[in-house]
Structure formats: C-alpha cells, structure tokens
Scaffold this active site. Structure first.
Site, PDB file in Angstrom:
ATOM      1  N   HIS A   1       0.787  -1.208   0.125  1.00 17.22           N
ATOM      2  CA  HIS A   1      -0.056  -0.064  -0.022  1.00 17.22           C
ATOM      3  C   HIS A   1       1.016   1.369  -0.057  1.00 17.22           C
ATOM      4  CE1 HIS A   1      -4.126  -1.679   0.349  1.00 17.22           C
ATOM      5  NE2 HIS A   1      -3.509  -2.700   0.929  1.00 17.22           N
TER       6      HIS A   1
ATOM      7  N   ASN B   1      -0.442  -4.667  -6.893  1.00 16.87           N
ATOM      8  CA  ASN B   1      -1.874  -3.929  -6.174  1.00 16.87           C
ATOM      9  C   ASN B   1      -1.660  -2.823  -5.272  1.00 16.87           C
ATOM     10  OD1 ASN B   1      -2.878  -6.853  -7.026  1.00 16.87           O
ATOM     11  ND2 ASN B   1      -3.833  -5.197  -8.043  1.00 16.87           N
TER      12      ASN B   1
ATOM     13  N   ARG C   1      12.044   4.814 -15.892  1.00 17.13           N
ATOM     14  CA  ARG C   1      12.702   6.066 -15.302  1.00 17.13           C
ATOM     15  C   ARG C   1      12.361   6.398 -13.900  1.00 17.13           C
ATOM     16  NH1 ARG C   1      13.013   8.235 -20.560  1.00 17.13           N
ATOM     17  NH2 ARG C   1      11.283   9.213 -20.225  1.00 17.13           N
TER      18      ARG C   1
ATOM     19  N   GLY D   1      -5.736 -13.592 -12.000  1.00 13.30           N
ATOM     20  CA  GLY D   1      -5.947 -13.219 -13.502  1.00 13.30           C
ATOM     21  C   GLY D   1      -6.779 -12.005 -13.407  1.00 13.30           C
TER      22      GLY D   1
ATOM     23  N   HIS E   1      -6.608  -9.334 -10.606  1.00  9.63           N
ATOM     24  CA  HIS E   1      -5.590  -8.121  -9.728  1.00  9.63           C
ATOM     25  C   HIS E   1      -4.436  -7.834 -10.496  1.00  9.63           C
ATOM     26  CE1 HIS E   1      -8.467  -8.903  -6.177  1.00  9.63           C
ATOM     27  NE2 HIS E   1      -7.888  -7.805  -5.744  1.00  9.63           N
TER      28      HIS E   1
ATOM     29  N   ASP F   1      -5.796 -12.900  -0.301  1.00  9.87           N
ATOM     30  CA  ASP F   1      -6.381 -11.681  -0.091  1.00  9.87           C
ATOM     31  C   ASP F   1      -7.975 -11.672   0.040  1.00  9.87           C
ATOM     32  OD1 ASP F   1      -6.768  -9.042   0.725  1.00  9.87           O
ATOM     33  OD2 ASP F   1      -5.929  -8.064  -0.915  1.00  9.87           O
TER      34      ASP F   1
ATOM     35  N   GLY G   1     -10.429  -7.220  -2.423  1.00 12.20           N
ATOM     36  CA  GLY G   1     -10.297  -8.270  -2.120  1.00 12.20           C
ATOM     37  C   GLY G   1     -10.603  -9.409  -2.867  1.00 12.20           C
TER      38      GLY G   1
HETATM   39 ZN   LIG Z   1      -4.151  -4.768   0.732  1.00 14.98          ZN
END
Ligand SMILES: [Zn+2]
Length: 382
Positions: A199, A223, A231, A253, A255, A277, A308
C-alpha cells in the site's frame, strides 16, 4: 504407533526439483519418509490410495481477511472458527488472519480480540498469528482500505498495539514512505515481526532504504502500489530486482494480468509467493466504502475498486501453472514452503521433511482439492 501410507501418488515435495512418483509414510501425525515405488511398504499402515494423484504439503495463506474483518471488533472468535473451517476445502492448513486499517480504539480492540482468539483456536486450519495490513500505510495507495483510518506510525500508539498483540502479531504491512516508517521497521525488527512493504507509492530509492532497514517482504505486488516506469521504477522495480525481498501476489487473473505474473515469477523465482487476500462478507456484504459486489474471482466496491478476492488458494496455484508462470510444483512451493520460510516455521510446516507435521493435500488432476489432512488426520474430503 499409528501409521498412514499415502500410496502411489505424485509427491510434490517443495524441496525436490521434480515431482516424484511414490508413497509418503506418516507416523503419529508426522512425516516419516518418502518411499519410491520399488521400496517395500509397511504392512501395518492404514492405506490412502492416491492412484497417481498429486500429494502436496498443506498450503499456508499469509494474507487472508475472511469473515473476521466484518465482525465485532472484540469478538472475532466465531468468525475465526468459521474461516479456519472453510479454507480446509482449499487445502489451506495454516493462515494469518489479516486485519485492515482501523481507528486507534478499533485497532486496539481488534488486536486484543484476535490475539485471544488465536491463542484459543483449535479447530480447522491453524491460525499462526495476525497480519496487520495497515493502518501505517500510504493514504495515496489505500486500495479498498478506509482512507480515514490510515495514519502515520506514532511510537506510543504503535508499541501499545504491538504489546496488546504480543506473541500473536507475526507480520505488518507498512508503506516505507509513510511518516514514522523507519521507527516502525526498527520496532518490528526488535520484536521479530516480519516487516512487509505495501500500500505504497514509494520511489525505488525509498523502497530500497526500507529493505536496508529490515523489510524483507512485499505485499500483493502490483496492487495498491505506484506503477513501474523505466525512469521511475518505484516499489515494483525495487522489489523485482532485490533478492533480499520475497514478494506475494494475488494470482486470480484480475488483480494481476497473467503476463505480469509471468514477469514477476521470472524476476523473483522461489521468492514469489501466492496469497488470496480473500474476504468473506457474508450476508451483510458491506465494507466501509459501500456494498460489495461479486465479479468473477474478485469483490468490488461501488465505483469498481477491487476489494479483495474470492480466490481459493488452490485456484491461485492452478492459475500460476495455467498462466505459464510456474510449474505445479513451483506453485505449490509458493503457497507452502515459501510462506513457511518467511515466517521461520519451515521445520514444522510447508514441507514434507521427516518429522514435520503431516499437513497434506491430495490434488485432482485439475488442481482442485480432493482431501486435506492435518497432523495425520483427514479433515476434508471432497
Ligand atoms: Zn491490501
């Protein structure tokens, strides 16, 4: 002594380069030995006929939200039992119940409630401890986490939370650029908690500094993370190219595109792990961001944000092979020995070494789970 012989299978031992045809002998709930097809088998043993089906170590999910995130903050025991029972059918024999960002009072109650529930937990998949996903992450990369609960790490609050979960908190996902992250990494190091980066919108430089300070894992690679540019490679580029860090990803397939799974597998090799998740919103179907809708293997918030997965870990393994990212054996390793090594429990779990727990999964040819065993006892049969 109780002996069980898993006979005539294709044994997927993550510490062997190739699958091996043969049998696995279990004694008193522990792995005893692999026996090749030529070796004599003990006559007294109870026989489980595999008829060529694959036999793997039980899977370990280090990122599983399940039903507990939808529960009363201080009373997660019933949901934990429900989660631990439901994932046996996916071959998962151990997991880290994973939190989301909560306000300070909520986080204290959640951590205390989960630590107590984990300590008392006996039935179903083993709850190895708690994974705190936030609140010390980046407000610029919240994913489906409630933005108002995301905040800087402040040592007094942080130590109090970690104290309340003492012994139960095994892993913390944090953003290395968030204020206080350096102190948090030092605190986690002192406590022996696995520090994971995620995150995050961190630059490659800040991410590498996080690895220098002890971070050794990256949570759901790609994610809720800045993007990769040649760069400005960001956290993704830093993570793919640094051998100190393992990474995990959600192999549904959706996420992550199959080509990105292949690229990550080529860059990370055995350091790429599989997670789900997964969340289980039950009847309420609400997260703080609104009502959740099912969309194939994922859940979405109103507006389309991924919230999720609905992915069984056994499907993540089958997908990794179907996408051409890993062999079946490599994918099994990425969901068993790989996470066990990250948590330092590889002598007990995620392996078929002699004396390890006999947590085992029998797989059909399509990768679906036929049977799950824990400590030498059958706990699920399709
Ligand atoms: Zn998360």
């Amino acid at each position: 002594m109780t002996q069980t012989l898993f006979r005539n299978g294709l044994v997927l031992d993550p510490e062997h380069a190739e699958p091996r045809a043969g049998s696995l002998l279990v004694a008193d709930g522990r792995i005893e030995a692999f026996l090749s097809s030529e070796e004599a088998t003990p006559e007294a043993a109870q026989v489980v006929e595999l008829a060529g089906r694959a036999l793997a170590p039980g899977f370990i999910d280090i990122h599983f939200h399940g039903a507990t995130i939808f529960d009363a903050l201080d009373a997660p025991a019933a949901s934990l039992r429900q989660d631990a029972a439901s994932i046996l059918r996916h071959g998962v024999t151990a997991f880290l119940p994973t939190t989301i960002a909560l306000d300070p009072a909520g986080l204290r109650h959640r951590v205390e409630g989960l630590a107590a529930a984990v300590a008392d937990h006996k039935e179903g998949a083993a709850a190895l401890g708690v994974h705190l996903e936030g609140p010390w992450i980046s407000a610029n990369a919240p994913g489906a986490q409630p933005p108002e609960a995301i905040r800087p790490y402040e040592p007094a609050e942080g130590r109090d939370v970690l104290d309340r979960g003492e012994g139960a908190i095994r892993m913390v996902t944090l953003a290395p650029e968030a204020p206080g992250a350096q102190e948090l990494l030092a605190e986690l190091g002192r406590r022996g908690v696995v520090p994971a980066l995620g995150h995050t919108k961190a630059s490659a430089e800040v991410t590498l500094d996080g690895f220098d300070r002890g971070a050794r894992h990256v949570t759901h690679l790609f994610n809720a993370m800045g993007s990769f540019h040649h760069r400005e490679p960001g956290a993704i580029g830093a993570a793919l190219a640094d051998d100190r860090a393992t990474c995990d990803l959600i192999c549904d397939g959706v996420h992550v595109h199959p080509a990105a799974v292949r690229a990550a597998a080529r860059a990370k090799g055995e350091k790429l792990l599989l997670i789900t998740d997964a969340i289980d919103p039950g009847a309420s179907g609400e997260l703080e961001g609104g009502r959740l809708t099912e969309d194939g293997p994922v859940w979405r918030l109103p507006g389309g944000t991924l919230a999720g997965s609905r992915l069984p870990l056994s499907d993540a393994i089958a997908n990794a092979a179907a996408f051409g990212a890993m062999t079946q054996l490599e994918a099994v390793r990425a969901a068993s020995l790989g996470p066990a090594l990250l948590l330092g429990i590889e002598s007990e779990r995620g392996t078929l070494r002699p004396k390890a727990r006999a947590d085992l999964v029998v797989l059909e040819d399509d990768g679906s789970v036929a049977e799950t065993w824990m400590g030498g006892e059958r706990v699920y049969s399709a």
